[in-house]
Design an enzyme around this catalytic site. Sequence first.
Site, PDB file in Angstrom:
ATOM      1  N   GLY A 114       6.163  -0.488  -3.536  1.00 19.87           N
ATOM      2  CA  GLY A 114       5.371   0.713  -3.814  1.00 19.87           C
ATOM      3  C   GLY A 114       4.878   1.384  -2.547  1.00 19.87           C
ATOM      4  O   GLY A 114       5.213   2.532  -2.265  1.00 19.87           O
ATOM      5  N   ASP A 115       4.064   0.676  -1.752  1.00 14.73           N
ATOM      6  CA  ASP A 115       3.549   1.261  -0.502  1.00 14.73           C
ATOM      7  C   ASP A 115       3.793   0.313   0.662  1.00 14.73           C
ATOM      8  O   ASP A 115       3.003   0.215   1.590  1.00 14.73           O
ATOM      9  CB  ASP A 115       2.053   1.595  -0.642  1.00 14.73           C
ATOM     10  N   GLU A 116       4.913  -0.392   0.588  1.00 13.72           N
ATOM     11  CA  GLU A 116       5.282  -1.350   1.640  1.00 13.72           C
ATOM     12  C   GLU A 116       6.528  -0.857   2.363  1.00 13.72           C
ATOM     13  O   GLU A 116       7.491  -0.426   1.715  1.00 13.72           O
ATOM     14  CB  GLU A 116       5.645  -2.695   1.007  1.00 13.72           C
TER      15      GLU A 116
END
Lengths: 195, 329
Positions: free
Chosen positions: B245-247
């Site tokens: 997701g936000d990695e």
Amino acid sequence: MHGLINTAIQCFVRDTYGAATWAAVMRKTRLGIESFEAMLGYDPAVTDRVVAAAAFVLRRPAGMVLEDLGTFLVCSPATQALRRLLRFGGVGFVDFLHSLDDLPDRARLALPQFHLPLMELTEHDAQRYSLRCRTPVGGGGHIMLGLLRAMADDYGALATFEIRPGAGGEDVIAIHLAEEGFAEGRRFDLAAAVA
Amino acid sequence: MDGSDHPAGVALDPQAIDRLMPMHLCLAPDGTITGCGPTLRKLGGDGLAGRPFFDLFEVRRPGGIAGMADLSRRAGQRLYLALKGQGAAGLRGLAVPLAGGRGLILNLSFGVALLDAVRAFQLTDSDFAPTDLAVELLYLVEAKSAVMEELRQLNLRLQDATLAAEQRALTDTLTGLRNRRALDEALAEAIARRGPFALMHMDLDFFKAVNDTLGHAAGDHVLRTVARVLTAEMRQGDTVARVGGDEFVLLLPGPATPPQLRAVADRIIGGLTEPIAFEGRPCRISASIGITVATGAGRPDAATLQAEADAALYASKRAGRGRATMFGA
């Protein structure tokens, strides 16, 4: 050229000679694909290559391969939808022959981008007819020849057929109808069983 | 009627009327059926002639037609009728008066219920007038069904092909960065080359808050902006992947000292700490980064390297976020 014709050849070779033979035909065409899609368009030259490759792999003249294809289209369980659509053309074989003039228009009713070869029936007398086919695919008249033979059986008519090249690359099929109601023919109900 | 091209009082024998209109009824002024076309005889059995029309048929539309007087008033108009006791199968009709006040002639057809009627009453081509397009309609129904079935099959095959292509894809569709699959391939390749390289694992800080307060569109906008910031820092040959997701993971081949790597990480964090505007509102995020280095000595394995970068990332998070940590430092 519409994919229906290429798919018809594919279906015919696969069902009659097996998947391995069809794979050999496609390798021979060097088109880089393994199969056709009935609803997609292809260059007309593709059809010529497939026919030539099939004739080579099956070791038979292209005309005979196409004639068998025409018969297959009417007789095979896989293409019963087509046989039924053809039967809508007429109540008897003569009626059906006259409906061939309309066949390209009928085909376009179902598939607007599908252009069948133009066909023109001439009635010389009640027994003798000739059908001129202007096909973009070389030898398309041979498909019609096989198809007509099978449709005559379907209607129970006794007829003989002979193909010869006409002017301007068209094929002319001479039809001699010995007896229209020779046999019972196959049953045709206007309304098919619900699919 | 003036302007008509017909000779006055066309007389037709019953066979001609049967052929022209195989589904007609002749109605006497009192409503008795005095004659009936051959196709209609198939529908009603033999019991039509001599029976009262309104006992056997109902006129559904227009409403209020219950007797011959009503029917006469509707002469020339389209009627919707049904045979009583035949379920929903409707008929269309047109009534016209017979000359000399001898009643009405009512011609019928199947309309859109054609297919059901053909099936139910085993109708054939000869049951329709040669001018009737009924058989063409049946032809079209079948042709359409055959084409639709082909298209359905084609769609299924295309769907499978799309799925297979997606599985082979190397790009993250939202950001245009590489995806997990592409990273795995690049990492395996870097390990096989035995050259030195660095692996940075980055996780956005406060990203969930952006999503929760400004919505997913804002979140997507932030992710695309992050992708631009990362891409700006990258050299030819580097790999930037969004792996969750936000990695994000950065694979930087070539020798680099810890201070050089820190400098890169700090520039990225600095870039991401600037507020990102979305529809006039600022989205504030930051980033935590964990860095590990493969020196080329020995043969590091991918899982170990990723675990090292991960451990360093969590060290950054624990130390207060918005910073970079070297593994083992």
